[in-house]
Scaffold this active site. Structure first.
Site, PDB file in Angstrom:
ATOM      1  N   ASP A 183      -2.064   7.494   9.914  1.00  0.00           N
ATOM      2  CA  ASP A 183      -2.290   6.209  10.585  1.00  0.00           C
ATOM      3  C   ASP A 183      -1.009   5.576  11.109  1.00  0.00           C
ATOM      4  OD1 ASP A 183      -1.053   5.457   8.267  1.00  0.00           O
ATOM      5  OD2 ASP A 183      -2.759   4.359   7.425  1.00  0.00           O
TER       6      ASP A 183
ATOM      7  N   SER B  56       0.810  -1.215   0.000  1.00  0.00           N
ATOM      8  CA  SER B  56       0.000   0.000   0.000  1.00  0.00           C
ATOM      9  C   SER B  56       0.850   1.275   0.000  1.00  0.00           C
ATOM     10  CB  SER B  56      -0.931  -0.001   1.218  1.00  0.00           C
ATOM     11  OG  SER B  56      -0.196  -0.118   2.418  1.00  0.00           O
TER      12      SER B  56
ATOM     13  N   HIS C 173       1.210   4.809   6.658  1.00  0.00           N
ATOM     14  CA  HIS C 173       1.298   5.449   5.349  1.00  0.00           C
ATOM     15  C   HIS C 173       1.849   6.867   5.483  1.00  0.00           C
ATOM     16  CE1 HIS C 173      -1.814   2.286   4.802  1.00  0.00           C
ATOM     17  NE2 HIS C 173      -1.073   2.074   3.697  1.00  0.00           N
TER      18      HIS C 173
END
Length: 804
Positions: free
Chosen positions: A266, A94, A269
């Site tokens: 978070d 991600s 990221h």
């Protein structure tokens, strides 16, 4: 007694602080700096492509600075140019998906939300035939190996650029298990084998992105196993696996994340700022060599081979060097063999009185002082040109090589106004002028000096993006051009000297430095726009003055009609400027012929930049002529008396003039803060700039106290304002003014002090050299002017031809 001691101490301090001593300090200091950087360059190397991938720091809260080079912020059209007909593959988890979305956003110019997860993604740009793909490979495993094999075998279209990174998903999935780390190493080794095969194919570039740190306190419970110590272990494995591989490791992403001024949302990221910085680091690494952005030095390589013009300078300055040695030996021999003048006079006296020593007539060698003086003059010129050649080499090393680091500019109001505040120190160096006339020489030198210092502050702080500051600096340029019109008109009107010698002297003085810089730095003449501008306007003033009938203040005193005729000439100047200013097409037709096109076109064959510079201040030179004409006429008629330090007008009128002047400056300042953009500001500036120029002149000259005082500090800088303005391009700023030259990395204040000191010393030396060469090449003798000027030009042409 105490006063005498203090005065003597002050005099001794002043003598020690002379420019000669400053240069004696600057030269060894610069030599040490160049040697240290040279040794570091030799031992460590300085691949600016590797710099992008390995090091850097935050210059400001949102600006990343690679170590020693400048990066470019890419625009959509430039990215399309770089990736035209190319395929880009982003592989991983991600975090890599963030990079994919950022790259697509930069390419399209529109923000793209990170909404689709855990799947492959792709974007196609039909206008440039660019394909950007994201491959969801959160773990390094057999699936990843098969992906690379498919590219190698051709079952999938082969990407031209691959950026791969993965580890956090594995850490979370296996909770930091030791066996998982060992398996990661085994799998990454398999992938590296396939990557090495692929990267050896033509037109394939590949990066392995190391893992940036996490913000542990912000992580959710399911991600708490992703610790920075775990990330470091996985990064160590990547270092070990790719140590002897052709795959580049992208290490700087760790620093961009770790030192980010914006926290992660978070903990895992990266903030959008960090992702965008990483995206631009990638673009600079892959695109700079092809796109060649003007404000970047990272990953562009050196400008080799040397151009034909640059090669031509090598034999020229070599000739000057050996010519200097030859003339030095010649003068030394003449002085050695020439007898003592006193002994010659004594021998001559003995002959006259019939007293011959030992019955012999002494042999008296005729003295030739003129020949010796000519030799010394030529020696001084050759020595000056030799020094100038060394300075040109220094210019080249500073701004056309990677020997000295370059840093990006960053603007802050605090930095700008702190540096601006330092200039106020110049007001403590006040002195009485010997000639308290309006716009006397001391005052105009002071005027040029503080304007030049403000322009230097403006350039080094990158303040051009702030419209009010930009517009006030535009006024300073207008003031320079006002002085061009005022000064040259005053000379021709008062002196009546219209000979070609004066023209050659002015043009040579203005263009000497720029001529050699155009060759040394491989830049067009119009690049140094200010010199073409003032040279052009000087010639315009000269043409206006020599158009028959030629008139001077002396002829006007004899024929009153000459005042009217001179007025018509100046009005004609304004009419022509107005007519030409209506049409850029008409303007370009006047300059679209050789050699005018060669001189004024930039970039390429475009005359737009020259048009912009010309029309922006097209009336201010004529206004300077008109102001000088009116002022000198009023003096001649006895309406104004300024040869004493008193007010030009009575007290009431003086106050009214001062108030009106302040209001005129205020009007322009108000306009600069209210106009929405630079084009609209510039449209009004052409006429509105006359207000602050007039206001400043009246405030500075109407009160006798102000007119009779000047700052020696600013006047000293004003005498070499031309050299300061031009030299800053390459040896104070960097990359043709786009960045800042760095002598002492990581110490910005100390670096500015040292670089400024060396910069001023070199500018002063260039001024001294220019005066020496100008005096020899263009003396006050028409015959010598023709001989020497033609000789100088012939040597340059021959050396140009010889270097082919």
């Amino acid at each position: 007694m105490a006063g005498g001691v203090l005065e003597q101490s002050t005099r001794e301090l002043t003598e020690k602080c002379s420019m000669k001593n400053a240069k004696r300090l600057a030269f060894p200091l610069l030599a040490v700096i160049l040697v240290l950087h040279g040794v570091g360059y030799y031992l460590e190397g300085h691949d600016t492509c590797d710099v992008l991938l390995t090091s850097g720091y935050y210059l400001t809260a949102d600006q990343w600075q690679p170590k020693g080079c400048m990066m470019h912020k890419y625009k959509p059209g430039e990215i399309g140019q770089c990736f035209q007909n190319q395929r880009v593959a982003i592989v991983g988890d991600s975090r890599m998906r963030q990079l994919y979305y950022s790259l697509v956003s930069q390419l399209t110019g529109h923000a793209v939300d990170d909404v689709v997860i855990h799947s492959d993604l792709s974007h196609t740009d039909p206008s440039t035939n660019t394909f950007i793909e994201f491959f969801w490979q959160p773990n390094v495993n057999d699936s990843t190996v098969e992906l690379y094999k498919s590219w190698i075998k051709g079952t999938k279209p082969k990407p031209n650029l691959i950026v791969h990174g993965a580890a956090t998903w594995t850490i979370k999935k296996f909770q930091g298990d030791f066996e998982a780390i060992q398996q990661y190493k085994v799998n990454l080794t398999k992938v590296a084998t396939e990557m090495d095969k692929l990267v050896k194919q033509p037109d394939v570039n590949m990066l392995w992105m190391l893992q940036g740190p996490v913000e542990y306190m912000l992580l959710s419970e399911e991600r708490k196993s992703i610790t920075n110590s775990q990330i470091d272990m996985y990064n160590d494995i990547a270092f070990e696996v790719f140590h002897e591989s052709d795959i580049k490791l992208w290490q700087s992403v760790r620093k961009t994340a770790y030192f980010s001024p914006i926290p992660s949302k978070d903990g895992l990221h990266f903030p959008a700022l960090v992702v965008d910085i990483n995206c631009h680091l990638l673009l600079n690494w892959i695109c700079n060599k092809d796109v060649d952005p003007a404000d970047a030095t990272c990953c562009k390589g050196l400008p080799f081979p040397l151009t034909f013009q640059q090669k031509s300078l090598i034999p020229f300055f070599t000739f000057c060097f050996f010519g200097t040695l030859f003339m030095y030996i010649r003068i030394w021999r003449k002085k050695t063999v020439q007898p003592n003048p006193a002994m010659c006079e004594e021998g001559a006296g003995q002959v006259a009185n019939g007293h011959l020593p030992n019955g012999h007539v002494p042999e008296l060698e005729p003295r030739r002082p003129n020949v010796l003086n000519d030799d010394e003059e030529l020696y001084n010129v050759l020595l000056a040109l030799t020094k100038f050649g060394v300075i040109m080499l220094y210019f080249y090393l500073c701004d056309r090589t990677d020997l000295l680091p370059k840093e990006q500019k960053h603007f802050s109001y605090i930095q700008f106004f702190v540096l601006f505040g330092y200039l106020s120190l110049g007001f403590f160096f006040g002195r009485e002028t010997k000639q308290p006339t309006v716009l006397n020489r001391d005052q105009t030198d002071e005027w040029k000096g503080w304007m030049q210092l403000v322009i230097l502050v403006y350039h080094i702080t990158g303040a051009s993006a702030v419209i009010p500051i930009y517009m006030h600096v535009r006024v300073l340029v207008a003031m320079y051009l006002f002085q061009t019109g005022y000064g040259h008109f005053s000379f021709f009107w008062k002196k009546g000297e219209f000979g070609i010698v004066r023209v050659c002297q002015v043009m040579f003085r203005l263009n000497f430095l720029v001529f050699f810089l155009c060759l040394t730095m491989d830049r067009p003449y119009q690049f140094y726009y200010f010199v073409p501008l003032v040279s052009f306007w000087f010639l315009v003033v000269y043409v206006v003055m020599i158009i028959p009938p030629r008139m001077t203040v002396k002829t006007a005193a004899e024929h009153q009609s000459h005042y009217l005729l001179m007025t018509f000439k100046i009005i004609g100047f304004f009419v022509v400027c107005t007519l030409i200013g209506f049409s850029e097409v008409l303007f370009q037709s006047l300059f679209d012929w050789w050699p005018m096109l060669k001189l004024f076109a930039w970039p390429g064959t475009s005359l737009h930049e020259w048009w912009f510079r010309w029309q922006l201040d097209r009336y201010i030179v004529g206004y300077g002529m008109l102001f000088a004409f009116g002022y000198i006429s009023l003096i001649s008629m006895g309406k104004i008396k300024d040869n004493n330090p008193t007010n030009l007008f009575n007290s009431i009128l003086t106050i009214i003039v001062i108030i009106a002047s302040i209001l005129s400056i205020t009007v322009y300042t108000y306009h600069s803060f209210t106009c929405p953009n630079k084009p609209e500001c510039n449209e009004v500036h052409t006429l509105l700039s006359l207000l602050p120029v007039t206001g400043f002149i009246l405030i500075r000259n109407v009160p006798g106290y102000f007119r009779s005082k000047y700052s020696t500090f600013f006047a000293w800088f004003g005498k070499m304002s031309l050299e300061l303005f031009i030299a800053q391009y390459h040896i104070w700023l960097a990359n043709d003014t786009k960045g800042i030259l760095v002598f002492i990395p990581h110490y910005p204040t100390l670096n500015k002090i040292v670089s400024s000191f060396i910069f001023v010393c070199i500018a002063h030396e260039i001024m001294t050299i220019t005066m020496t060469v100008t005096k020899w090449v263009v003396p006050n003798n028409m015959k010598l002017v023709f001989k020497r000027f033609v000789l100088f030009c012939a040597i340059l042409v021959l050396l140009l031809l010889a270097s082919v």
